[in-house]
Motif scaffolding. Structure first.
Motif, PDB file in Angstrom:
ATOM      1  N   ASP A 134       0.832  -1.199   0.000  1.00  0.00           N
ATOM      2  CA  ASP A 134       0.000   0.000   0.000  1.00  0.00           C
ATOM      3  C   ASP A 134       0.871   1.256   0.000  1.00  0.00           C
ATOM      4  OD1 ASP A 134      -2.631   1.457   0.467  1.00  0.00           O
ATOM      5  OD2 ASP A 134      -1.508   2.062   2.248  1.00  0.00           O
ATOM      6  N   LYS A 135       1.894   1.280   0.843  1.00  0.00           N
ATOM      7  CA  LYS A 135       2.782   2.450   0.892  1.00  0.00           C
ATOM      8  C   LYS A 135       3.554   2.605  -0.416  1.00  0.00           C
ATOM      9  CE  LYS A 135       5.048   1.764   4.839  1.00  0.00           C
ATOM     10  NZ  LYS A 135       5.921   2.154   5.987  1.00  0.00           N
ATOM     11  N   LEU A 136       4.032   1.495  -0.958  1.00  0.00           N
ATOM     12  CA  LEU A 136       4.798   1.554  -2.201  1.00  0.00           C
ATOM     13  C   LEU A 136       3.921   2.044  -3.351  1.00  0.00           C
ATOM     14  CD1 LEU A 136       7.622   0.923  -3.382  1.00  0.00           C
ATOM     15  CD2 LEU A 136       6.775  -1.374  -3.921  1.00  0.00           C
ATOM     16  N   SER A 137       2.668   1.628  -3.374  1.00  0.00           N
ATOM     17  CA  SER A 137       1.744   2.078  -4.416  1.00  0.00           C
ATOM     18  C   SER A 137       1.522   3.584  -4.341  1.00  0.00           C
ATOM     19  CB  SER A 137       0.408   1.343  -4.291  1.00  0.00           C
ATOM     20  OG  SER A 137       0.554  -0.040  -4.529  1.00  0.00           O
ATOM     21  N   ARG A 138       1.371   4.097  -3.132  1.00  0.00           N
ATOM     22  CA  ARG A 138       1.172   5.536  -2.980  1.00  0.00           C
ATOM     23  C   ARG A 138       2.423   6.320  -3.372  1.00  0.00           C
ATOM     24  NH1 ARG A 138      -0.184   7.013   2.522  1.00  0.00           N
ATOM     25  NH2 ARG A 138       0.300   4.918   3.293  1.00  0.00           N
ATOM     26  N   PHE A 139       3.576   5.785  -3.032  1.00  0.00           N
ATOM     27  CA  PHE A 139       4.828   6.442  -3.450  1.00  0.00           C
ATOM     28  C   PHE A 139       4.977   6.375  -4.970  1.00  0.00           C
ATOM     29  CE2 PHE A 139       9.464   6.401  -4.238  1.00  0.00           C
ATOM     30  CZ  PHE A 139       9.777   7.657  -3.725  1.00  0.00           C
ATOM     31  N   ALA A 140       4.593   5.256  -5.562  1.00  0.00           N
ATOM     32  CA  ALA A 140       4.671   5.109  -7.019  1.00  0.00           C
ATOM     33  C   ALA A 140       3.722   6.080  -7.724  1.00  0.00           C
ATOM     34  CB  ALA A 140       4.360   3.676  -7.421  1.00  0.00           C
ATOM     35  N   ASP A 141       2.570   6.347  -7.109  1.00  0.00           N
ATOM     36  CA  ASP A 141       1.656   7.348  -7.678  1.00  0.00           C
ATOM     37  C   ASP A 141       2.343   8.709  -7.755  1.00  0.00           C
ATOM     38  OD1 ASP A 141      -0.324   5.438  -7.846  1.00  0.00           O
ATOM     39  OD2 ASP A 141      -1.375   6.099  -6.037  1.00  0.00           O
ATOM     40  N   PHE A 142       3.062   9.061  -6.685  1.00  0.00           N
ATOM     41  CA  PHE A 142       3.826  10.313  -6.689  1.00  0.00           C
ATOM     42  C   PHE A 142       4.860  10.314  -7.813  1.00  0.00           C
ATOM     43  CE2 PHE A 142       8.147  11.583  -5.351  1.00  0.00           C
ATOM     44  CZ  PHE A 142       8.046  12.952  -5.542  1.00  0.00           C
ATOM     45  N   CYS A 143       5.606   9.202  -7.952  1.00  0.00           N
ATOM     46  CA  CYS A 143       6.636   9.111  -8.987  1.00  0.00           C
ATOM     47  C   CYS A 143       6.036   9.279 -10.385  1.00  0.00           C
ATOM     48  CB  CYS A 143       7.363   7.770  -8.890  1.00  0.00           C
ATOM     49  SG  CYS A 143       8.361   7.555  -7.397  1.00  0.00           S
ATOM     50  N   THR A 144       4.905   8.626 -10.619  1.00  0.00           N
ATOM     51  CA  THR A 144       4.240   8.729 -11.921  1.00  0.00           C
ATOM     52  C   THR A 144       3.814  10.165 -12.194  1.00  0.00           C
ATOM     53  OG1 THR A 144       3.450   6.443 -11.778  1.00  0.00           O
ATOM     54  CG2 THR A 144       2.284   7.915 -13.295  1.00  0.00           C
ATOM     55  N   ASP A 145       3.199  10.801 -11.207  1.00  0.00           N
ATOM     56  CA  ASP A 145       2.758  12.185 -11.378  1.00  0.00           C
ATOM     57  C   ASP A 145       3.929  13.130 -11.595  1.00  0.00           C
ATOM     58  OD1 ASP A 145       0.146  11.354 -11.034  1.00  0.00           O
ATOM     59  OD2 ASP A 145       0.041  11.946  -8.917  1.00  0.00           O
TER      60      ASP A 145
END
Length: 303
Positions: A134-145
């Motif tokens: 869950d944390k990695l997914s949220r961090f990945a969302d930031f990276c994508t944006d």
């Protein structure tokens, strides 16, 4: 199918083992990368940390910035703190046109501890994987944006090392968490690389082509030897100098539809394995395998 060939400066020096090529200037790494035919490089400890300093170097040696390792700590850190910690590197990568952030989970890692045997690496329960995902997914969302997608690097000595770890992590994360496929780390961990391609090919956004010396791997005692011991013994080498069948791997990547960078990486002693010589072996091996799989090497951005 389009591809580019890059190289990681770890072929010349090792950030975890400064005694291996620590005195080699960055300019030597870059000029020999270009001489060997590579189009791009990944960053290492010797690289400048600002785009104002890095961009002129890349132009001078006619190289692109592919990506580079990021020491993530999300297992023990909040997403908000991790974002703040990552911002300087994310800005550097975006400014220099890197295609992704190579995220390695270093919380509790033993990859840099020569006195800790391989068997002692951190392991996660299913509940811990779920929370971490869950944390990695949220961090990945930031990276994508931000414009620098996350490529997760399974790595020896870390909490995400083997096939079971990778399977659970992919199931626990969103599709914004891309997977870095590293042939050498998979084989070292006892994983058939073809199974990872079959199961998770649609998540692969970056490729490291590390080879393995099978005799060295077979000689390791996981209860006694550390990851760095294995590196010093020469467990890793470049494609074409070890036991991995890169023709089969690259053919499968072509079938999956992967297009992008193929990066040569080999943690080994530059005094025993002259970097330029081995960089050329890796380049020639990959170029032949890419051609056989109907890939075309291209300049500029891959659409």
């Amino acid at each position: 199918m389009k591809a580019k060939l890059g190289i990681a400066p770890i072929a010349w020096s090792n950030d975890d083992l400064p005694q291996l090529g620590g005195d080699t200037p960055l300019s030597t790494c870059l000029v020999e990368s270009h001489m060997a035919g590579f189009q791009g490089v990944e960053t290492g400890g010797k690289f400048p940390k600002t785009s104002d300093a890095l961009k002129p170097l890349l132009r001078e040696f006619q190289l692109e910035l592919v990506s580079g390792w990021y020491s993530g700590t999300l297992l023990d850190n909040s997403v908000e703190d991790e974002i703040r910690k990552s911002l300087p590197q994310m800005q550097l990568f975006r400014d220099c046109g890197a295609t992704c952030l190579v995220y390695g989970e270093t919380a509790g890692t033993i990859q840099h501890q020569q006195n800790v045997p391989l068997v002692k690496r951190r392991r996660l329960s299913d509940a811990q994987i779920k929370e971490y995902g869950d944390k990695l997914s949220r961090f990945a969302d930031f990276c994508t944006d931000y414009g620098v997608p996350l490529a997760f690097h399974h790595h020896m000595g870390t909490a995400i090392e083997d096939e079971h770890d990778i399977d659970r992590l992919m199931a626990a994360t969103s599709t914004n968490v891309g997977l870095l496929f590293d042939s050498g780390h998979l084989v070292f961990a006892g994983v058939d690389p073809m199974r990872i391609l079959e199961k998770h090919g649609n998540r692969i956004i970056h490729v490291h082509t590390k080879d393995v010396r099978q005799d060295v791997l077979a000689s390791l005692d996981w209860n006694q030897h550390s990851f760095l011991d294995a590196v010093l013994k020469g467990v890793y080498t470049v494609p074409g100098d070890g036991a991995i069948n890169f023709n089969a791997i690259i053919q499968k990547l072509a079938e999956i539809g992967y297009q992008g960078w193929f990066v040569v990486e080999a943690e080994q002693d530059p005094a025993k394995a002259p970097p330029l010589k081995y960089a050329r072996i890796g380049y020639d091996t990959l170029q032949a395998a890419l051609s056989a799989a109907a890939y075309t090497l291209v300049e500029g951005a891959i659409e």
